[in-house]
Design an enzyme around this catalytic site. Structure first.
Site, PDB file in Angstrom:
ATOM      1  N   CYS A  80      44.632  45.504  43.364  1.00  0.00           N
ATOM      2  CA  CYS A  80      43.556  45.867  44.287  1.00  0.00           C
ATOM      3  C   CYS A  80      44.136  46.305  45.646  1.00  0.00           C
ATOM      4  CB  CYS A  80      42.552  44.728  44.390  1.00  0.00           C
ATOM      5  SG  CYS A  80      40.930  45.318  44.883  1.00  0.00           S
ATOM      6  N   HIS A 171      41.366  42.568  39.590  1.00  0.00           N
ATOM      7  CA  HIS A 171      41.978  41.277  39.937  1.00  0.00           C
ATOM      8  C   HIS A 171      42.326  40.493  38.667  1.00  0.00           C
ATOM      9  CE1 HIS A 171      41.232  40.648  44.383  1.00  0.00           C
ATOM     10  NE2 HIS A 171      40.559  41.769  44.152  1.00  0.00           N
ATOM     11  N   GLU A 173      44.141  38.040  38.195  1.00  0.00           N
ATOM     12  CA  GLU A 173      44.305  36.594  38.425  1.00  0.00           C
ATOM     13  C   GLU A 173      42.974  35.855  38.332  1.00  0.00           C
ATOM     14  OE1 GLU A 173      44.028  38.834  40.687  1.00  0.00           O
ATOM     15  OE2 GLU A 173      43.129  38.034  42.516  1.00  0.00           O
TER      16      GLU A 173
HETATM   17  N1  GLN Z   1      38.733  47.163  49.695  1.00  0.00           N
HETATM   18  C1  GLN Z   1      39.958  46.445  49.927  1.00  0.00           C
HETATM   19  C2  GLN Z   1      40.943  47.280  50.725  1.00  0.00           C
HETATM   20  O1  GLN Z   1      40.710  48.402  50.981  1.00  0.00           O
HETATM   21  C3  GLN Z   1      40.583  46.008  48.628  1.00  0.00           C
HETATM   22  C4  GLN Z   1      39.688  45.025  47.947  1.00  0.00           C
HETATM   23  C5  GLN Z   1      40.389  43.962  47.188  1.00  0.00           C
HETATM   24  O2  GLN Z   1      41.623  43.811  47.271  1.00  0.00           O
HETATM   25  N2  GLN Z   1      39.643  43.169  46.456  1.00  0.00           N
HETATM   26  O3  GLN Z   1      41.973  46.793  51.090  1.00  0.00           O
END
Ligand code: GLN
Length: 194
Positions: A80, A171, A173
């Site tokens: 992410c 994610h 995890e």
């Molecule tokens: N939207 C977040 C970002 O731009 C990432 C979201 C997340 O890691 N769950 O960093």
């Protein structure tokens, strides 16, 4: 010496990654300083807020040492926000936000399809079907020629690899499923256990 996976712990969802790795017998270190980085054989960059993490990477003095370790072949997995940090191009990022240019993908922040908030969906991956948890997930809008797509949600790439660098827009995890952590650990030359 047993191998050890560092989990970048400046901000965000690092604790659950440590638990996932511990549950498969992998020693972990929370990485907040260059000294801690020097003791790890691989690095996991968690979800969180990528623009904040970018600032903290600079102020902690970790940005350049991490870039050097990645260039030297350290296995690295970004999930992410971690994927945003590893990408070669950030779309809709903050103007001062940096990335490691470690995997040749363009990612757009907070822009997964029309579902800008959170959703869960099964995805097809190299390790089989995986339950993906997407939280304000980045969308991969371009995949470079050296990048292998390891997982897709429908037609969309959501799990990618280039050399020893992996990135997921979801994610792993949070799914109580350690197969992607196991896959990542298998990229270490001496995949050791505690
Ligand atoms: N939207 C977040 C970002 O731009 C990432 C979201 C997340 O890691 N769950 O960093």
């Amino acid at each position: 010496m047993n191998s050890c996976v560092g989990v970048l712990a400046l901000q965000g969802a690092f604790a659950a990654h440590c638990e996932s790795l511990a549950s498969i017998g992998i020693k972990t270190i929370e990485v907040r300083t260059p000294e801690q980085l020097a003791n790890v054989d691989a690095l996991l960059m968690p979800g969180g807020e990528s623009s904040t993490m970018s600032q903290l990477l600079e102020s902690s003095g970790l940005f350049d040492p991490i870039a050097a370790r990645i260039a030297n072949g350290m296995p690295t997995f970004g999930t992410c926000a971690g994927m945003i940090l590893l990408s070669s191009e950030i779309l809709d990022g903050r103007s001062d936000q940096r990335s490691f240019n470690a995997i040749d993908v363009s990612v757009r922040r907070n822009a997964f399809g029309r579902q800008v908030d959170s959703f869960e969906s099964d995805i097809d991956t190299r390790v089989g079907q995986f339950h993906g948890v997407f939280i304000r997930a980045p969308r991969i809008e371009r995949v470079g020629p050296e990048v292998e797509v390891l997982g897709r949600l429908g037609d969309e790439p959501v799990l990618v690899q280039q050399g020893k660098v992996m990135a997921a827009s979801f994610h792993p995890e949070l799914s109580h499923d350690v197969r992607l952590h196991e896959y990542f650990v298998s990229l270490m030359p001496t995949a050791g256990k505690v």
